[in-house]
Motif scaffolding. Structure first.
Motif, PDB file in Angstrom:
ATOM      1  N   LEU A   1      48.961  54.590  -4.272  1.00 25.46           N
ATOM      2  CA  LEU A   1      49.935  54.047  -3.318  1.00 25.46           C
ATOM      3  C   LEU A   1      51.333  54.030  -3.920  1.00 25.46           C
ATOM      4  CD1 LEU A   1      47.938  50.996  -1.941  1.00 25.46           C
ATOM      5  CD2 LEU A   1      48.925  52.800  -0.543  1.00 25.46           C
ATOM      6  N   ASP A   2      52.286  54.258  -3.076  1.00 28.68           N
ATOM      7  CA  ASP A   2      53.682  54.143  -3.443  1.00 28.68           C
ATOM      8  C   ASP A   2      53.928  52.710  -3.974  1.00 28.68           C
ATOM      9  OD1 ASP A   2      56.535  55.400  -2.651  1.00 28.68           O
ATOM     10  OD2 ASP A   2      56.518  53.208  -2.322  1.00 28.68           O
ATOM     11  N   GLU A   3      54.746  52.594  -5.014  1.00 31.48           N
ATOM     12  CA  GLU A   3      54.915  51.293  -5.669  1.00 31.48           C
ATOM     13  C   GLU A   3      55.470  50.231  -4.714  1.00 31.48           C
ATOM     14  OE1 GLU A   3      56.852  51.621  -9.458  1.00 31.48           O
ATOM     15  OE2 GLU A   3      57.048  49.421  -9.616  1.00 31.48           O
ATOM     16  N   GLU A   4      56.449  50.645  -3.929  1.00 32.55           N
ATOM     17  CA  GLU A   4      57.055  49.705  -2.975  1.00 32.55           C
ATOM     18  C   GLU A   4      56.021  49.196  -1.973  1.00 32.55           C
ATOM     19  OE1 GLU A   4      61.223  49.734  -0.768  1.00 32.55           O
ATOM     20  OE2 GLU A   4      60.735  51.703  -1.645  1.00 32.55           O
ATOM     21  N   VAL A   5      55.169  50.128  -1.537  1.00 29.24           N
ATOM     22  CA  VAL A   5      54.127  49.765  -0.578  1.00 29.24           C
ATOM     23  C   VAL A   5      53.129  48.806  -1.234  1.00 29.24           C
ATOM     24  CG1 VAL A   5      52.238  50.663   0.849  1.00 29.24           C
ATOM     25  CG2 VAL A   5      54.363  51.937   0.678  1.00 29.24           C
ATOM     26  N   GLN A   6      52.803  49.114  -2.474  1.00 32.28           N
ATOM     27  CA  GLN A   6      51.877  48.240  -3.211  1.00 32.28           C
ATOM     28  C   GLN A   6      52.401  46.801  -3.256  1.00 32.28           C
ATOM     29  OE1 GLN A   6      50.988  49.569  -7.173  1.00 32.28           O
ATOM     30  NE2 GLN A   6      49.454  51.027  -6.465  1.00 32.28           N
ATOM     31  N   ASN A   7      53.679  46.692  -3.535  1.00 33.29           N
ATOM     32  CA  ASN A   7      54.285  45.358  -3.599  1.00 33.29           C
ATOM     33  C   ASN A   7      54.190  44.644  -2.248  1.00 33.29           C
ATOM     34  OD1 ASN A   7      54.933  45.771  -6.234  1.00 33.29           O
ATOM     35  ND2 ASN A   7      57.025  46.484  -5.818  1.00 33.29           N
ATOM     36  N   HIS A   8      54.442  45.431  -1.205  1.00 36.98           N
ATOM     37  CA  HIS A   8      54.368  44.831   0.135  1.00 36.98           C
ATOM     38  C   HIS A   8      52.938  44.361   0.431  1.00 36.98           C
ATOM     39  CE1 HIS A   8      55.395  44.322   4.442  1.00 36.98           C
ATOM     40  NE2 HIS A   8      54.126  44.693   4.618  1.00 36.98           N
ATOM     41  N   LEU A   9      51.984  45.210   0.121  1.00 36.25           N
ATOM     42  CA  LEU A   9      50.583  44.878   0.417  1.00 36.25           C
ATOM     43  C   LEU A   9      50.125  43.624  -0.341  1.00 36.25           C
ATOM     44  CD1 LEU A   9      48.918  48.435   0.364  1.00 36.25           C
ATOM     45  CD2 LEU A   9      49.331  46.998   2.354  1.00 36.25           C
ATOM     46  N   ALA A  10      50.664  43.477  -1.542  1.00 30.20           N
ATOM     47  CA  ALA A  10      50.264  42.315  -2.352  1.00 30.20           C
ATOM     48  C   ALA A  10      50.599  40.999  -1.646  1.00 30.20           C
ATOM     49  CB  ALA A  10      50.948  42.380  -3.717  1.00 30.20           C
ATOM     50  N   GLY A  11      51.662  41.036  -0.828  1.00 24.29           N
ATOM     51  CA  GLY A  11      52.078  39.796  -0.189  1.00 24.29           C
ATOM     52  C   GLY A  11      51.836  39.767   1.312  1.00 24.29           C
ATOM     53  N   CYS A  12      51.160  40.782   1.865  1.00 23.72           N
ATOM     54  CA  CYS A  12      50.995  40.838   3.331  1.00 23.72           C
ATOM     55  C   CYS A  12      49.520  41.105   3.678  1.00 23.72           C
ATOM     56  CB  CYS A  12      51.895  41.930   3.925  1.00 23.72           C
ATOM     57  SG  CYS A  12      51.738  42.086   5.702  1.00 23.72           S
ATOM     58  N   SER A  13      48.861  40.065   4.121  1.00 20.91           N
ATOM     59  CA  SER A  13      47.421  40.200   4.393  1.00 20.91           C
ATOM     60  C   SER A  13      47.153  41.100   5.595  1.00 20.91           C
ATOM     61  CB  SER A  13      46.797  38.825   4.615  1.00 20.91           C
ATOM     62  OG  SER A  13      47.443  38.200   5.695  1.00 20.91           O
ATOM     63  N   LEU A  14      48.077  41.101   6.585  1.00 25.07           N
ATOM     64  CA  LEU A  14      47.889  41.946   7.768  1.00 25.07           C
ATOM     65  C   LEU A  14      47.894  43.426   7.396  1.00 25.07           C
ATOM     66  CD1 LEU A  14      50.049  40.181  10.507  1.00 25.07           C
ATOM     67  CD2 LEU A  14      47.567  40.435  10.458  1.00 25.07           C
ATOM     68  N   CYS A  15      48.859  43.791   6.572  1.00 23.48           N
ATOM     69  CA  CYS A  15      48.949  45.194   6.164  1.00 23.48           C
ATOM     70  C   CYS A  15      47.777  45.581   5.258  1.00 23.48           C
ATOM     71  CB  CYS A  15      50.282  45.489   5.469  1.00 23.48           C
ATOM     72  SG  CYS A  15      51.656  45.566   6.636  1.00 23.48           S
ATOM     73  N   ARG A  16      47.311  44.608   4.458  1.00 19.59           N
ATOM     74  CA  ARG A  16      46.146  44.895   3.606  1.00 19.59           C
ATOM     75  C   ARG A  16      44.910  45.180   4.478  1.00 19.59           C
ATOM     76  NH1 ARG A  16      47.610  40.723   0.234  1.00 19.59           N
ATOM     77  NH2 ARG A  16      45.955  39.378   1.025  1.00 19.59           N
ATOM     78  N   ALA A  17      44.749  44.394   5.525  1.00 21.02           N
ATOM     79  CA  ALA A  17      43.614  44.606   6.438  1.00 21.02           C
ATOM     80  C   ALA A  17      43.735  45.971   7.116  1.00 21.02           C
ATOM     81  CB  ALA A  17      43.586  43.503   7.486  1.00 21.02           C
ATOM     82  N   GLU A  18      44.974  46.302   7.480  1.00 16.77           N
ATOM     83  CA  GLU A  18      45.280  47.596   8.093  1.00 16.77           C
ATOM     84  C   GLU A  18      44.874  48.731   7.137  1.00 16.77           C
ATOM     85  OE1 GLU A  18      45.974  48.831  11.170  1.00 16.77           O
ATOM     86  OE2 GLU A  18      47.249  47.140  11.623  1.00 16.77           O
ATOM     87  N   GLN A  19      45.259  48.555   5.881  1.00 19.21           N
ATOM     88  CA  GLN A  19      44.972  49.590   4.887  1.00 19.21           C
ATOM     89  C   GLN A  19      43.461  49.770   4.703  1.00 19.21           C
ATOM     90  OE1 GLN A  19      45.282  48.554   0.865  1.00 19.21           O
ATOM     91  NE2 GLN A  19      45.047  50.673   0.160  1.00 19.21           N
ATOM     92  N   THR A  20      42.748  48.643   4.693  1.00 18.38           N
ATOM     93  CA  THR A  20      41.289  48.716   4.522  1.00 18.38           C
ATOM     94  C   THR A  20      40.651  49.487   5.667  1.00 18.38           C
ATOM     95  OG1 THR A  20      41.435  46.539   3.523  1.00 18.38           O
ATOM     96  CG2 THR A  20      39.239  47.301   4.096  1.00 18.38           C
ATOM     97  N   GLN A  21      41.135  49.215   6.878  1.00 19.04           N
ATOM     98  CA  GLN A  21      40.591  49.920   8.044  1.00 19.04           C
ATOM     99  C   GLN A  21      40.915  51.405   7.985  1.00 19.04           C
ATOM    100  OE1 GLN A  21      41.422  48.558  11.921  1.00 19.04           O
ATOM    101  NE2 GLN A  21      40.132  46.742  11.735  1.00 19.04           N
ATOM    102  N   ILE A  22      42.144  51.714   7.621  1.00 20.75           N
ATOM    103  CA  ILE A  22      42.557  53.127   7.542  1.00 20.75           C
ATOM    104  C   ILE A  22      41.706  53.840   6.496  1.00 20.75           C
ATOM    105  CG2 ILE A  22      44.446  54.648   6.809  1.00 20.75           C
ATOM    106  CD1 ILE A  22      46.359  52.530   8.125  1.00 20.75           C
ATOM    107  N   GLU A  23      41.500  53.162   5.381  1.00 21.59           N
ATOM    108  CA  GLU A  23      40.712  53.764   4.307  1.00 21.59           C
ATOM    109  C   GLU A  23      39.269  54.000   4.764  1.00 21.59           C
ATOM    110  OE1 GLU A  23      40.917  51.624   0.653  1.00 21.59           O
ATOM    111  OE2 GLU A  23      39.865  53.187  -0.461  1.00 21.59           O
TER     112      GLU A  23
END
Lengths: 225, 193
Positions: free
Chosen positions: A20-42
């Motif tokens: 993952l792009d570093e900036e995106v990683q940082n965002h995901l660390a603090g955003c549970s909605l986007c993390r859930a999104e990422q899990t689904q996409i994966e």
């Protein structure tokens, strides 16, 4: 970084095999909605990318080679113009654009005296035979002229015979060599119809002979309209 | 014999060279058609048609892309044409539908269905629900693993279009996935597949 930017990145740029792009990683660390999104996409991506390959059928392997050989042979032979039994219908096709459902038409052209100027309809179905035997191939034609050739014909495979695989292969090849064919099935009645438009009488007759040559019992009859 | 030599022979009309060359690609072509139509019957029919089309068009291959990418282009166009043709005809088949007939999609026989794993059968089911354009982009990118530039060539559009279509297609796929009870666990990412 905005959630929408992360979402766009995840759905277009990112693949699970790529870090993952570093900036995106940082965002995901603090955003549970986007993390859930990422899990689904994966999950979806992994599912798609793990889809197994199927083995081509023997029919396909032999079929394309035969067809290419036929194409090559055509290129060396001057084509002979073939008169189709229903070629006179063509202007009517283009004018009225009537649907013609021709299913493995077997014709005894002179045996049918169809009522003139009658609307097109599919004929009544025949009685069902046993489960394995009900490959019903039907035809319907159109009422564009007053000639008896507009009759409907039905080929019914009453008994597959001892070489059922060959019979199925012949039918399949017949379908594949007529590009207008669409297979319809009626699961409850265990019947299958194949619809063609503009099928030549000669081709249909050839199918009947081939099936009978394999020992299949084929019933041919004109249909009542 | 090298691929380039075989291609040149094919372009000169040598059917034996064509068989040798395409034997290496028959599985790819068959599988591509299978992913569009979801059954062996149609995959065989359309795959054979694709081979004939490739034979007729190979003279036009000019090496601007890899041969494999060019094949994808021919096969994808053929599959899309076939899907369009079927849609155009469907209005004429109302009468059959009234009688209880349904187009024979999915699997021709129980044996055929059993041959596929449940997982791939479910993926096929969802792919069949998607619009042709979205199905195409998912097949090319996420299943076949083509690069964006290759997909742009296959579809005859630019990279931006490929990316936006892919984004929409993945979203549609995920939504359909979420509606499938069998997929819930997968969709939630609790199980690795």
């Amino acid at each position: 970084m905005k959630c929408s930017t992360v979402y766009k990145y995840l759905t277009t740029e990112w693949e699970p095999s790529v870090a993952l792009d570093e900036e995106v990683q940082n965002h995901l660390a603090g955003c549970s909605l986007c993390r859930a999104e990422q899990t689904q996409i994966e999950g979806a991506f992994t599912l798609l990318s793990s889809m197994p390959q199927v083995e081509p059928t023997a029919e396909f392997r032999a079929g394309w080679r035969n067809r290419v050989r036929e194409e090559a042979a055509k290129a060396t032979v001057v084509p002979e113009k073939r008169l189709k039994w229903n070629s006179w219908l063509k202007p009517a096709y283009s004018l009225a654009f009537l649907f013609i459902a021709v299913v493995a038409v077997i014709g005894y052209q002179n045996s049918v005296h169809a009522p003139k100027n009658e609307a097109l309809h599919m004929a009544e179905k025949g009685p069902a035979v046993s489960q394995e035997q009900t490959m019903v191939l039907r035809s319907a034609a159109v009422d564009v002229t007053d000639t008896a050739d507009t009759a409907l014909y039905e080929l019914k495979l009453v008994e597959v015979g001892p070489r059922s695989r060959d019979v199925q292969r012949i039918i399949r090849n017949f379908r594949s060599s007529h590009e207008e064919g669409i297979v319809f099935s009626h699961k409850a009645k265990n019947e299958e119809w194949t619809l063609f438009r503009d099928l030549s009488f000669e081709d249909a007759e050839r199918l009947r002979k081939e099936l009978e040559g394999l020992g299949a019992r084929v019933e041919v009859k004109p249909l009542t309209r | 014999m090298e691929e380039q030599t075989l291609i040149r022979l094919c372009q000169a009309g040598d059917p034996n060279a064509f068989e040798t060359l395409l034997a290496n690609y028959e599985k790819i072509i068959y599988n591509l058609a299978f992913k569009y139509f979801g059954n062996h019957h149609d995959a065989s029919d359309v795959g054979q048609e694709a081979m004939v089309r490739i034979y007729q068009k190979i003279k036009d291959f000019n090496g601007n892309s890899s041969f494999k990418t060019w094949l994808y282009r021919v096969v994808v166009n053929l599959c899309m044409d076939e899907l369009r043709r079927r849609k155009n005809q469907s209005h004429s088949l109302d009468e059959l539908k009234e009688q209880g007939f349904e187009p024979a999609t999915a699997y021709d026989s129980p044996e055929e269905a059993a041959e596929l794993s449940e997982k791939s059968a479910m993926i096929q089911e969802i792919l069949q629900m998607l619009p042709d354009e979205q199905r195409t982009i998912l097949i090319l990118k996420d299943i076949e693993g083509l690069e964006y530039t290759e997909i742009a060539y296959v579809l005859g559009c630019n990279m931006g279009t490929v990316k936006s279509r892919l984004s929409r297609a993945r979203e549609a796929f995920r939504k359909k996935l979420a509606t499938q009870p069998r997929f819930n666990i997968l969709a939630e990412g609790r199980v690795q597949v």
